[in-house]
Scaffold this motif. Structure first.
Motif, PDB file in Angstrom:
ATOM      1  N   MET A   1       7.335 -12.844  18.336  1.00 34.77           N
ATOM      2  CA  MET A   1       8.088 -14.026  17.910  1.00 34.77           C
ATOM      3  C   MET A   1       7.145 -15.130  17.434  1.00 34.77           C
ATOM      4  N   ALA A   2       6.041 -15.329  18.142  1.00 35.60           N
ATOM      5  CA  ALA A   2       5.078 -16.359  17.736  1.00 35.60           C
ATOM      6  C   ALA A   2       4.457 -16.011  16.389  1.00 35.60           C
ATOM      7  N   LEU A   3       4.135 -14.747  16.189  1.00 34.34           N
ATOM      8  CA  LEU A   3       3.562 -14.315  14.911  1.00 34.34           C
ATOM      9  C   LEU A   3       4.574 -14.473  13.780  1.00 34.34           C
ATOM     10  N   ALA A   4       5.814 -14.086  14.028  1.00 34.06           N
ATOM     11  CA  ALA A   4       6.863 -14.224  13.006  1.00 34.06           C
ATOM     12  C   ALA A   4       7.074 -15.695  12.658  1.00 34.06           C
ATOM     13  N   ARG A   5       7.100 -16.566  13.682  1.00 33.45           N
ATOM     14  CA  ARG A   5       7.267 -18.000  13.433  1.00 33.45           C
ATOM     15  C   ARG A   5       6.105 -18.543  12.608  1.00 33.45           C
ATOM     16  N   HIS A   6       4.888 -18.147  12.967  1.00 33.16           N
ATOM     17  CA  HIS A   6       3.700 -18.599  12.242  1.00 33.16           C
ATOM     18  C   HIS A   6       3.733 -18.156  10.776  1.00 33.16           C
ATOM     19  N   ILE A   7       4.084 -16.910  10.541  1.00 29.71           N
ATOM     20  CA  ILE A   7       4.139 -16.382   9.170  1.00 29.71           C
ATOM     21  C   ILE A   7       5.219 -17.104   8.365  1.00 29.71           C
ATOM     22  N   ARG A   8       6.383 -17.298   8.959  1.00 31.38           N
ATOM     23  CA  ARG A   8       7.474 -17.963   8.240  1.00 31.38           C
ATOM     24  C   ARG A   8       7.144 -19.423   7.944  1.00 31.38           C
ATOM     25  N   LEU A   9       6.479 -20.103   8.882  1.00 31.69           N
ATOM     26  CA  LEU A   9       6.086 -21.491   8.633  1.00 31.69           C
ATOM     27  C   LEU A   9       5.037 -21.587   7.530  1.00 31.69           C
ATOM     28  N   ARG A  10       4.108 -20.660   7.511  1.00 30.33           N
ATOM     29  CA  ARG A  10       3.099 -20.663   6.443  1.00 30.33           C
ATOM     30  C   ARG A  10       3.730 -20.377   5.088  1.00 30.33           C
ATOM     31  N   ARG A  11       4.706 -19.481   5.071  1.00 29.56           N
ATOM     32  CA  ARG A  11       5.388 -19.149   3.820  1.00 29.56           C
ATOM     33  C   ARG A  11       6.215 -20.327   3.317  1.00 29.56           C
ATOM     34  N   LEU A  12       6.770 -21.089   4.226  1.00 26.84           N
ATOM     35  CA  LEU A  12       7.604 -22.237   3.868  1.00 26.84           C
ATOM     36  C   LEU A  12       6.776 -23.449   3.447  1.00 26.84           C
ATOM     37  N   ALA A  13       5.566 -23.559   3.949  1.00 26.50           N
ATOM     38  CA  ALA A  13       4.749 -24.771   3.804  1.00 26.50           C
ATOM     39  C   ALA A  13       4.672 -25.262   2.359  1.00 26.50           C
ATOM     40  N   ASP A  14       4.901 -26.565   2.200  1.00 25.81           N
ATOM     41  CA  ASP A  14       4.784 -27.253   0.917  1.00 25.81           C
ATOM     42  C   ASP A  14       3.820 -28.413   1.140  1.00 25.81           C
ATOM     43  N   PRO A  15       2.666 -28.391   0.496  1.00 21.61           N
ATOM     44  CA  PRO A  15       1.648 -29.418   0.766  1.00 21.61           C
ATOM     45  C   PRO A  15       2.136 -30.858   0.567  1.00 21.61           C
ATOM     46  N   LYS A  16       2.948 -31.115  -0.473  1.00 24.07           N
ATOM     47  CA  LYS A  16       3.444 -32.473  -0.717  1.00 24.07           C
ATOM     48  C   LYS A  16       4.339 -32.934   0.433  1.00 24.07           C
ATOM     49  N   LEU A  17       5.260 -32.064   0.820  1.00 26.17           N
ATOM     50  CA  LEU A  17       6.188 -32.422   1.887  1.00 26.17           C
ATOM     51  C   LEU A  17       5.461 -32.557   3.224  1.00 26.17           C
ATOM     52  N   GLU A  18       4.526 -31.679   3.503  1.00 24.40           N
ATOM     53  CA  GLU A  18       3.775 -31.750   4.753  1.00 24.40           C
ATOM     54  C   GLU A  18       2.927 -33.020   4.809  1.00 24.40           C
ATOM     55  N   ALA A  19       2.342 -33.414   3.667  1.00 23.68           N
ATOM     56  CA  ALA A  19       1.549 -34.647   3.636  1.00 23.68           C
ATOM     57  C   ALA A  19       2.445 -35.855   3.917  1.00 23.68           C
ATOM     58  N   TYR A  20       3.615 -35.888   3.312  1.00 25.28           N
ATOM     59  CA  TYR A  20       4.543 -36.993   3.543  1.00 25.28           C
ATOM     60  C   TYR A  20       4.998 -37.024   5.010  1.00 25.28           C
ATOM     61  N   ILE A  21       5.376 -35.858   5.530  1.00 27.02           N
ATOM     62  CA  ILE A  21       5.836 -35.789   6.929  1.00 27.02           C
ATOM     63  C   ILE A  21       4.714 -36.223   7.872  1.00 27.02           C
ATOM     64  N   GLY A  22       3.486 -35.821   7.569  1.00 27.39           N
ATOM     65  CA  GLY A  22       2.350 -36.222   8.397  1.00 27.39           C
ATOM     66  C   GLY A  22       2.175 -37.724   8.437  1.00 27.39           C
ATOM     67  N   GLU A  23       2.335 -38.367   7.294  1.00 29.56           N
ATOM     68  CA  GLU A  23       2.234 -39.827   7.253  1.00 29.56           C
ATOM     69  C   GLU A  23       3.389 -40.498   7.981  1.00 29.56           C
ATOM     70  N   VAL A  24       4.585 -39.932   7.871  1.00 29.64           N
ATOM     71  CA  VAL A  24       5.746 -40.484   8.567  1.00 29.64           C
ATOM     72  C   VAL A  24       5.551 -40.367  10.067  1.00 29.64           C
ATOM     73  N   MET A  25       5.030 -39.234  10.546  1.00 32.96           N
ATOM     74  CA  MET A  25       4.865 -39.006  11.987  1.00 32.96           C
ATOM     75  C   MET A  25       3.842 -39.961  12.606  1.00 32.96           C
ATOM     76  N   LYS A  26       2.967 -40.542  11.792  1.00 30.62           N
ATOM     77  CA  LYS A  26       2.019 -41.515  12.319  1.00 30.62           C
ATOM     78  C   LYS A  26       2.723 -42.781  12.803  1.00 30.62           C
ATOM     79  N   TRP A  27       3.968 -42.987  12.387  1.00 30.00           N
ATOM     80  CA  TRP A  27       4.747 -44.154  12.778  1.00 30.00           C
ATOM     81  C   TRP A  27       5.496 -43.925  14.087  1.00 30.00           C
ATOM     82  N   GLU A  28       5.349 -42.764  14.664  1.00 33.70           N
ATOM     83  CA  GLU A  28       6.078 -42.430  15.894  1.00 33.70           C
ATOM     84  C   GLU A  28       5.495 -43.164  17.073  1.00 33.70           C
TER      85      GLU A  28
END
Length: 130
Positions: free
Chosen positions: A103-130
């Motif tokens: 399950m951990a391997l499947a989750r990791h593979i699916r997250l890597r396949r989904l990853a979008d650098p623009k969206l991840e960069a934006y989400i990373g900046e938003v999470m700094k406000w937490e």
């Protein structure tokens, strides 16, 4: 109140959007629709293991099933009479470990396949406000 990844990000955006210094979607080349779809898909992947109750149920079945199989073997062997329960539990625990790793391997593979650098960069900046 739901406190998963998707809702945390959306709450931060709703709470701080428009404040000075808060990341702007347009700067990152991200639209609200893209972000919503991405967060929904990412949360679905993060939730794919199920609730704690579902995980314990699967673990219980995986532990009990080998015990039942070993107990169904005719008792011709003195070794199985004495150690059959422990062998069954051991095999069940190994099956639980294999299931968790898969399950951990499947989750990791699916997250890597989904990853979008623009969206991840934006989400990373938003999470700094937490």
């Amino acid at each position: 109140m739901i406190d998963d990844f998707e809702h945390r990000v959306k709450r931060l955006i709703d709470r701080h959007d428009g404040e000075e210094g808060f990341p702007d979607m347009q700067t990152f080349g991200v639209s609200r629709e893209q972000l919503n779809g991405y967060l929904f898909d990412k949360q679905a992947i993060l939730d794919m293991e199920g609730t704690a109750r579902q995980q314990y149920t699967v673990a219980g079945i995986l532990i009990v099933l080998p015990v039942l199989v070993v107990s169904a073997i005719p008792g011709n062997s003195h070794f199985l009479d004495e150690w059959g329960l422990f062998i069954g539990i051991g095999v069940g625990l190994v099956l639980c470990l294999i299931e968790k790793l898969a399950m951990a391997l499947a989750r990791h593979i699916r997250l890597r396949r989904l990853a979008d650098p623009k969206l991840e960069a934006y989400i990373g900046e938003v999470m700094k406000w937490e």
